[in-house]
Write a protein that holds these residues in place. Sequence first.
Motif, PDB file in Angstrom:
ATOM      1  N   UNK A  62       0.840  -1.194   0.000  1.00  0.00           N
ATOM      2  CA  UNK A  62       0.000   0.000   0.000  1.00  0.00           C
ATOM      3  C   UNK A  62       0.882   1.253   0.000  1.00  0.00           C
ATOM      4  N   UNK A  63       0.595   2.154  -0.925  1.00  0.00           N
ATOM      5  CA  UNK A  63       1.342   3.397  -1.009  1.00  0.00           C
ATOM      6  C   UNK A  63       2.461   3.374  -2.036  1.00  0.00           C
ATOM      7  N   UNK A  64       2.855   2.180  -2.494  1.00  0.00           N
ATOM      8  CA  UNK A  64       3.957   2.091  -3.460  1.00  0.00           C
ATOM      9  C   UNK A  64       3.454   2.190  -4.901  1.00  0.00           C
ATOM     10  N   UNK A  65       2.211   1.772  -5.153  1.00  0.00           N
ATOM     11  CA  UNK A  65       1.598   1.857  -6.479  1.00  0.00           C
ATOM     12  C   UNK A  65       2.417   1.090  -7.519  1.00  0.00           C
ATOM     13  N   UNK A  66       2.573  -0.205  -7.268  1.00  0.00           N
ATOM     14  CA  UNK A  66       3.430  -1.045  -8.099  1.00  0.00           C
ATOM     15  C   UNK A  66       3.010  -1.037  -9.568  1.00  0.00           C
ATOM     16  N   UNK A  67       1.722  -1.172  -9.831  1.00  0.00           N
ATOM     17  CA  UNK A  67       1.249  -1.236 -11.216  1.00  0.00           C
ATOM     18  C   UNK A  67       1.724  -0.025 -12.017  1.00  0.00           C
ATOM     19  N   UNK A  68       1.544   1.161 -11.474  1.00  0.00           N
ATOM     20  CA  UNK A  68       1.875   2.370 -12.230  1.00  0.00           C
ATOM     21  C   UNK A  68       3.378   2.609 -12.310  1.00  0.00           C
ATOM     22  N   UNK A  69       4.124   2.104 -11.344  1.00  0.00           N
ATOM     23  CA  UNK A  69       5.579   2.196 -11.449  1.00  0.00           C
ATOM     24  C   UNK A  69       6.108   1.284 -12.557  1.00  0.00           C
ATOM     25  N   UNK A  70       5.402   0.173 -12.800  1.00  0.00           N
ATOM     26  CA  UNK A  70       5.809  -0.730 -13.873  1.00  0.00           C
ATOM     27  C   UNK A  70       5.454  -0.151 -15.239  1.00  0.00           C
ATOM     28  N   UNK A  71       4.223   0.313 -15.405  1.00  0.00           N
ATOM     29  CA  UNK A  71       3.805   0.762 -16.730  1.00  0.00           C
ATOM     30  C   UNK A  71       4.351   2.146 -17.065  1.00  0.00           C
ATOM     31  N   UNK A  72       4.672   2.969 -16.032  1.00  0.00           N
ATOM     32  CA  UNK A  72       5.230   4.290 -16.270  1.00  0.00           C
ATOM     33  C   UNK A  72       4.170   5.344 -16.529  1.00  0.00           C
ATOM     34  N   UNK A  73       4.572   6.613 -16.542  1.00  0.00           N
ATOM     35  CA  UNK A  73       3.618   7.702 -16.803  1.00  0.00           C
ATOM     36  C   UNK A  73       2.933   7.515 -18.155  1.00  0.00           C
ATOM     37  N   UNK A  74       1.607   7.493 -18.128  1.00  0.00           N
ATOM     38  CA  UNK A  74       0.815   7.295 -19.359  1.00  0.00           C
ATOM     39  C   UNK A  74       1.231   6.024 -20.101  1.00  0.00           C
TER      40      UNK A  74
END
Length: 235
Positions: free
Chosen positions: A127-139
């Motif tokens: 919680x708080x790390x946002x793994x999915x979005x760190x993998x896919x990157x901005x946009x």
Amino acid sequence: NRINQALQQRGVSGAGTPMPYMRHNKEIDINDVPPDRRTHLGMSATHLRINKETGAVVSILGRHLRAGENDPAGRLRIRVSAQTLQMLEAGVGMVHKLISDGNSFTWAPGGGMAFAKKVVIDIPNTLGFNLKHRIIGPAGGFIKHIEERTFTRVFLRGRGSGFIEGALGREMDEPLFLYITGTNNESIEEAKKLAEDLVKTVLKDYIQFAQMTKVASGPPITGSNSKYSQQGAGI
């Protein structure tokens, strides 16, 4: 049921009655095969390829039963139908090959024929790390970079990915992973190396995050000079 409804929407028959013009039929239980292979077997593109290469027609019967469910007659299975025994044996052979070796052939979730590899993301989804979005990157920029550089398609799949598997009607019940498809092994291997580099960079970010928030973390890893490190994997 939901699996057959999803397949019928994509033009795949899930009816329980054998096709009258097919003289030979064989059913294969796929309820307990590994989830990724079960998903491939449920794809309309897989059925179309089997039909194109063997002349056999493939349809889905029943539904996937989870542990504890008792409905022997309703278990998820594949029916292979053909006009000749030779066609039937060839179609059944392709199904068994995919069951025994998920990389023997596959199709991208959107359609075309492809080779495939997967890169498991062995990082806690804290919680708080946002793994999915760190993998896919901005946009989705990190995924797009891999795709554009290697001419492959890259999909984030598994628990927490948001990717709904057509044959299941839900996320695949596996740890998060990157699923890479392409038209040749060379492009797949190049994309796999970039994906592994991305995962290492995000792991380094997670370790720093864990230390800052006093969350138990694994041993530190060496830094990376990749594109992802230079940009930062966070959003």
